[in-house]
Design an enzyme around this catalytic site. Structure first.
Site, short mmCIF file in Angstrom:
data_model
loop_
_atom_site.label_atom_id
_atom_site.label_comp_id
_atom_site.label_asym_id
_atom_site.label_seq_id
_atom_site.Cartn_x
_atom_site.Cartn_y
_atom_site.Cartn_z
N ALA A 85 27.03 53.20 22.63
CA ALA A 85 25.62 53.51 22.86
C ALA A 85 24.69 52.98 21.78
CB ALA A 85 25.48 55.03 22.95
N ARG A 86 25.17 52.96 20.53
CA ARG A 86 24.29 52.62 19.41
C ARG A 86 24.10 51.12 19.22
NH1 ARG A 86 28.73 55.25 15.26
NH2 ARG A 86 30.37 53.68 15.48
N ARG A 112 38.07 52.77 24.90
CA ARG A 112 39.46 53.12 24.58
C ARG A 112 40.06 53.85 25.79
NH1 ARG A 112 37.74 50.42 21.26
NH2 ARG A 112 37.93 50.48 18.98
N SER A 133 28.31 45.11 18.97
CA SER A 133 27.93 44.78 17.61
C SER A 133 28.59 45.84 16.73
CB SER A 133 26.40 44.80 17.43
OG SER A 133 25.89 46.12 17.49
N GLU A 137 31.34 40.48 19.02
CA GLU A 137 30.65 41.41 18.12
C GLU A 137 29.49 40.65 17.51
OE1 GLU A 137 31.44 44.61 17.44
OE2 GLU A 137 33.52 44.85 18.10
#
Ligand code: NAG
Ligand code: NAG
Ligand code: NAG
Ligand code: ZN
Length: 425
Positions: free
Chosen positions: A185-186, A260, A316, A391
């Site tokens: 989410a972040r 996961r 990221s 990423e």
């Protein structure tokens, strides 16, 4: 009349910010990069102890060093557990301020007709509702070659929403390019980047023959926010929230790590947590998050249709291009050489735009072990020719809270990486 409008919008924006009382205030919190003591690793779970003291672990799973955000009154207790600690930020609240205000969709009209969203969209971050508006507005400009798609529903009932883009072969005629953003989410920069991909493919189709060729070759399925509840929660309550918002009866802690939770090799140990309070909680059984169910359904449909040529899971931060496997550092995927070749081209293409340096390699041996991660599942079960985790920026200075000024350079360099991937897979 103008006054009234302004008053109304002030009232609306006040109404929208009332829940600030429940929002985590990160003023004075520190971001630290800590080195774990090697000798005690087997006897004590130092990582779990650190996670319990920290407000958030930013890179859970990394074995050499952890990036953590920690409240001022926990700094001493946490640093006492580690052999070395380096300050990434003295004030996470100040970092968050650099993200700027959430900006609405800017609507422009040509001859009374609403134009597609302009590039200024990629200079600020936005609310969840505005991201949906952006997708709808973009699609409305290209109804002959795109449609809004959905694939399942989140825990709190939000629809997983994306856009399907096709070229001159017609809808659904070509192998799939599947792109997911914001599973964590972040990771807000990933929402912006996946939206930029869709925006470029559609707005450049008519004017840029190389983009036209990319669109004519594939069907694109892009879902910028696959964890909508978590994303909404980062805006209402906790900017650094990672997981979804699913509960378990055995714990008061909330959230499964959707990345996961994929079924392939989910049952193995070490690549995820079985503790509902940890950042990488894998769930109670394989695939038991509704978001994962929705994504799996989409993957199976595309596999059984024209097949998946390329899957990208955009994350990221760290600047990595990763491919299977995550579940075991000693198992080499049979297409490893092809993965490396395409990965190296993407790495060069990104560096050529802005000098941003990416590290490439198989997920487990390059970064850390992961079980139940998307790329292993989509390579093996989804039969994708290529499945990568990217990423994006940076390597820890700003982490998830990349300043608004870095949105545009990041989306542009990553687009160059995508073009390079699409011309090599
Ligand atoms: C780790 O082990 C070393 C030596 O074996 C010891 O000095 C140190 O106190 C231990 N640290 C923790 C946090 O247990
Ligand atoms: C869709 O319409 C636009 C505008 O007329 C045109 O430029 C584009 O080529 C069309 N796309 C397809 C796939 O036919
Ligand atoms: C897997 O994908 C390849 C193309 O990359 C295709 O030839 C093969 O039939 C697919 N297998 C399954 C089981 O879908
Ligand atoms: Zn992530």
């Amino acid at each position: 009349m103008k006054c009234l409008l302004i008053l109304t919008s002030v009232a609306l924006s006040l109404a929208a910010t009332i829940p600030t009382s429940t929002k985590v205030d990160y003023s004075g919190f520190k971001a630290l990069r800590v080195t774990l003591p090697k000798a005690n690793k087997s006897t004590r779970n130092i990582e779990a102890e650190i996670e319990a003291l920290a407000a958030h672990v930013l890179n859970p799973g990394v074995t050499e060093h952890l990036d953590v955000v920690v409240a001022p009154d926990q700094v001493d207790a946490l640093t006492a557990l580690v052999t070395e600690s380096k300050v990434l930020s003295e004030d996470v609240g100040a970092l968050l301020a650099q993200e700027g205000e959430l900006a609405p969709v800017e609507r422009t009209y040509d001859f009374g007709i609403q134009a597609v969203p302009s590039e200024t969209w990629f200079t600020a971050y936005h609310s969840y509702a505005d991201h949906l508006t952006f997708l709808n507005d973009l699609q409305a400009g290209f109804t002959n070659q795109s449609e809004i798609i959905t694939t399942g529903t989140s825990v709190q009932g939000r629809t997983l929403t994306g856009i399907h883009i096709w070229g001159n072969g017609g809808k659904g005629s070509k192998p799939a390019i599947l792109i997911h953003g914001t599973v964590h989410a972040r990771e807000w920069i990933t929402t912006m980047t996946t939206e930029y991909f869709a925006w470029q493919l559609l707005t450049k189709y008519a004017s840029d023959s190389s983009v036209k060729a990319l669109v004519d070759n594939y069907d694109y399925y892009i879902i910028p926010i696959v964890n909508p509840d978590g994303f909404a929660y980062t805006q209402s309550n906790d900017r650094l929230w990672r997981k979804n918002r699913q509960t378990v009866s055995s714990s008061t802690c909330v959230g499964r790590d959707i990345n996961r939770n994929w079924p392939f090799k989910w049952e193995l140990t070490n690549g995820a947590s079985t503790n509902p309070c940890r950042e990488t909680y894998k769930g109670q059984v394989a695939g038991d998050s509704p978001e994962n169910l929705g994504l799996r359904t989409q993957v199976n449909t595309l596999r059984d249709g024209k097949g998946i040529r390329l899957y990208l899971d955009i994350h990221s931060y760290g600047q990595y291009i990763l491919w299977p496997f995550g579940y075991d550092c000693n198992v080499v995927v049979d297409t490893d050489a092809a993965y490396r070749s395409v990965g190296a081209k993407v790495q060069s293409a990104i560096r050529a735009v802005s000098g941003t340096a990416y590290t490439i390699g198989p997920s487990c041996s390059t970064l850390y072990a992961t079980t139940g991660a998307s790329v292993d599942h989509i390579d093996q079960v989804g039969n994708a020719s290529y499945a990568y985790t990217w990423e994006l920026r940076d390597t820890g200075t700003n982490g998830f809270t990349l300043p608004a000024s870095q949105i545009s350079p990041t989306v542009k360099e990553t687009w160059a990486g995508l073009v390079s991937a699409l011309t090599s897979v």
